[in-house]
Design a protein around this motif. Structure first.
Motif, PDB file in Angstrom:
ATOM      1  N   LYS A  12      -0.999 -33.607 -48.880  1.00 39.45           N
ATOM      2  CA  LYS A  12      -0.026 -33.313 -47.771  1.00 39.45           C
ATOM      3  C   LYS A  12       0.153 -31.862 -47.182  1.00 39.45           C
ATOM      4  O   LYS A  12       0.555 -31.528 -46.263  1.00 39.45           O
ATOM      5  CB  LYS A  12       1.071 -33.766 -47.995  1.00 39.45           C
ATOM      6  N   ARG A  13      -0.232 -30.985 -48.369  1.00 32.42           N
ATOM      7  CA  ARG A  13      -0.091 -29.665 -47.892  1.00 32.42           C
ATOM      8  C   ARG A  13      -1.278 -28.702 -47.616  1.00 32.42           C
ATOM      9  O   ARG A  13      -1.152 -27.764 -46.784  1.00 32.42           O
ATOM     10  CB  ARG A  13       0.564 -29.011 -49.038  1.00 32.42           C
ATOM     11  N   PHE A  14      -2.325 -29.308 -47.739  1.00 30.68           N
ATOM     12  CA  PHE A  14      -3.698 -28.470 -47.639  1.00 30.68           C
ATOM     13  C   PHE A  14      -4.513 -29.425 -46.822  1.00 30.68           C
ATOM     14  O   PHE A  14      -4.838 -30.461 -46.882  1.00 30.68           O
ATOM     15  CB  PHE A  14      -4.133 -27.911 -48.749  1.00 30.68           C
ATOM     16  N   LYS A  15      -5.429 -28.687 -45.995  1.00 33.89           N
ATOM     17  CA  LYS A  15      -6.706 -29.275 -45.154  1.00 33.89           C
ATOM     18  C   LYS A  15      -7.567 -28.294 -45.394  1.00 33.89           C
ATOM     19  O   LYS A  15      -7.697 -27.095 -45.487  1.00 33.89           O
ATOM     20  CB  LYS A  15      -6.179 -29.544 -43.928  1.00 33.89           C
ATOM     21  N   ASN A  26       2.769 -22.366 -43.354  1.00 34.56           N
ATOM     22  CA  ASN A  26       3.776 -21.180 -44.015  1.00 34.56           C
ATOM     23  C   ASN A  26       5.153 -21.695 -44.947  1.00 34.56           C
ATOM     24  O   ASN A  26       5.308 -22.899 -44.286  1.00 34.56           O
ATOM     25  CB  ASN A  26       4.130 -20.121 -42.976  1.00 34.56           C
ATOM     26  N   ALA A  27       5.483 -21.028 -45.679  1.00 36.35           N
ATOM     27  CA  ALA A  27       6.884 -21.575 -46.136  1.00 36.35           C
ATOM     28  C   ALA A  27       7.966 -20.911 -45.455  1.00 36.35           C
ATOM     29  O   ALA A  27       7.725 -20.164 -44.361  1.00 36.35           O
ATOM     30  CB  ALA A  27       7.184 -21.133 -47.633  1.00 36.35           C
ATOM     31  N   SER A  47      -0.845 -21.559 -39.082  1.00 41.13           N
ATOM     32  CA  SER A  47      -1.391 -21.873 -40.389  1.00 41.13           C
ATOM     33  C   SER A  47      -2.031 -20.633 -40.812  1.00 41.13           C
ATOM     34  O   SER A  47      -2.452 -19.670 -39.954  1.00 41.13           O
ATOM     35  CB  SER A  47      -2.377 -22.906 -40.210  1.00 41.13           C
ATOM     36  N   GLY A  48      -1.926 -20.411 -41.991  1.00 40.94           N
ATOM     37  CA  GLY A  48      -2.977 -19.504 -42.660  1.00 40.94           C
ATOM     38  C   GLY A  48      -4.051 -19.957 -43.610  1.00 40.94           C
ATOM     39  O   GLY A  48      -4.103 -21.275 -43.778  1.00 40.94           O
ATOM     40  N   LEU A  49      -4.679 -19.294 -44.195  1.00 33.98           N
ATOM     41  CA  LEU A  49      -5.744 -19.599 -45.188  1.00 33.98           C
ATOM     42  C   LEU A  49      -5.240 -19.442 -46.649  1.00 33.98           C
ATOM     43  O   LEU A  49      -4.692 -18.155 -46.864  1.00 33.98           O
ATOM     44  CB  LEU A  49      -7.097 -18.785 -45.076  1.00 33.98           C
TER      45      LEU A  49
END
Length: 65
Positions: A12-15, A26-27, A47-49
């Motif tokens: 759910k958090r990463f793609k 980001n948080a 979004s970031g990496l």
């Protein structure tokens, strides 16, 4: 070999991107937004990496994505 279970919290958090890098959001975006500037909130939407040091471990959590 048995199949590996995907970690649902990580899914759910990463793609994954097309080139195989892992994207993250980001948080600091869920609450107490009144004390954050508009510019900061706008930049947190991007979004970031994932850092290179963490990429291998996170890739194990989402093997089929």
């Amino acid at each position: 070999m048995p199949k590996i279970k995907t970690n649902k919290g990580a899914a759910k958090r990463f793609k994954k991107t097309g080139s195989g890098k892992i994207k993250r959001s980001n948080a600091f975006t869920s609450h107490i937004l009144t004390s954050k500037t508009t510019k900061r909130k706008r930049q947190l939407r991007q979004s970031g990496l994932v850092a290179a040091a963490d990429q291998k471990n996170i890739a194990k959590l989402i093997p089929y994505m």
